[in-house]
Design a protein around this motif. Structure first.
Motif: not given
Length: 292
Positions: A58-60, A183-189, A191-198
């Motif tokens: 996510l970027e501004d 200020p996205a929550p740390s778990w979002l990153s 989750i996104l990485s885990d989705i790609d792996l799985k």
């Protein structure tokens, strides 16, 4: 009638696979759906503010920002309600340059390949660079508005000059800088990485919520807030992107591609792929291989 949240086709009136959406102001109510198309995209921001979800980050968005978004990259702009972004967006097929720029085409597309590899899609331009990019876009817009029979070709030449400018800018100053706007929550990153792996596995909301240590309802709401799309839509888009890569880079059967990308069945793969791309997997493979 069910409406797909992913825009898959780009209409063009120029007769070539190249489109400009010029100096357009979008509010959260009329922002285009998240994109999942094969065309490369350049976004230049004139004013306003907001954020944009690209790939897994996510970027501004603010005045003077330039975004290079390679084809088949999930993205969604999230304009600010009080001060929406005004921007121009250029869309073009990579194959367009292969047919017009000859051996130079791969060099012109280097900026997009670097963005894909580094996952850095944003460059903040200084005032001189902003003026130069804005002038290129104005020239392309003027050509598209002209009724001369060579106008579309003149617009394409100006696109090539813009890409040369961006390549020289990269060589002179180095890559752009990625910045996280919200200020996205740390778990979002995570989750996104885990989705790609799985992606090949069955992904369920309760399991992802348990991993993030939040409730399924909270995960669903937060994911939509920060990415602009539902978790289901995002996972489906990532699976279709993976399927495209399999279709282009191998000779696997359709059943093997469906299994490798986590689709429940071959009919499910065909149905969802066509829903998001407008074509069948087999037709997509034939078309893309033919244009290589």
């Amino acid at each position: 009638m069910e409406h797909s949240p992913v825009r898959t086709t780009i209409e063009t009136e120029s007769g070539i696979p190249f489109r400009l959406v010029y100096s357009d102001t979008k509010s959260p109510q009329n922002e285009l759906p998240d994109h999942l198309h094969d065309w490369h995209e350049i976004i230049y921001v004139y004013r306003g503010q907001g954020s944009i979800f690209i790939d897994t980050g996510l970027e501004d968005m603010q005045e003077g920002d330039l975004f290079l978004i390679p084809g088949s990259t999930v993205h969604r702009a999230l304009p600010d309600a009080g001060n929406p972004v005004t921007s121009s967006a250029l869309f073009f097929s990579p194959g367009l340059l292969a047919s017009t720029a000859g051996g130079m085409s791969s060099s012109l597309l280097h900026p997009f390949e670097r963005c894909r590899k580094r996952r850095i899609y944003k460059r903040q331009l200084n005032h001189a660079e902003q003026a130069q990019v804005s002038a290129f876009i104005d020239d392309i817009h003027a050509e598209f508005r002209s009724d001369h029979h060579l106008s579309s070709h003149a617009a394409l030449l100006r696109l090539q000059l813009l890409l040369i400018f961006l390549e020289r800018l990269e060589s002179a100053t180095g890559p752009g800088h990625a910045t996280t706007s919200l200020p996205a929550p740390s778990w979002l990153s995570s989750i996104l990485s885990d989705i790609d792996l799985k992606l090949r596995n069955r992904l369920t909301l309760p399991e992802l919520a348990q991993q993030a240590a939040v409730s399924p309802a909270h995960l669903s709401r937060a994911f939509k807030r920060y990415t602009g799309m539902t978790l289901t839509d995002y996972v489906l888009a990532r699976r279709v992107i993976m399927a495209k890569e399999h279709l282009l880079n191998g000779d696997e059967t359709m059943a093997a591609v469906a299994d490798a990308c986590g689709f429940d069945s071959l009919p499910h793969f065909y149905r969802q792929f066509k829903k998001l791309t407008g074509t069948t997997p087999a037709a997509y493979r034939r078309t893309m291989v033919r244009h290589r």
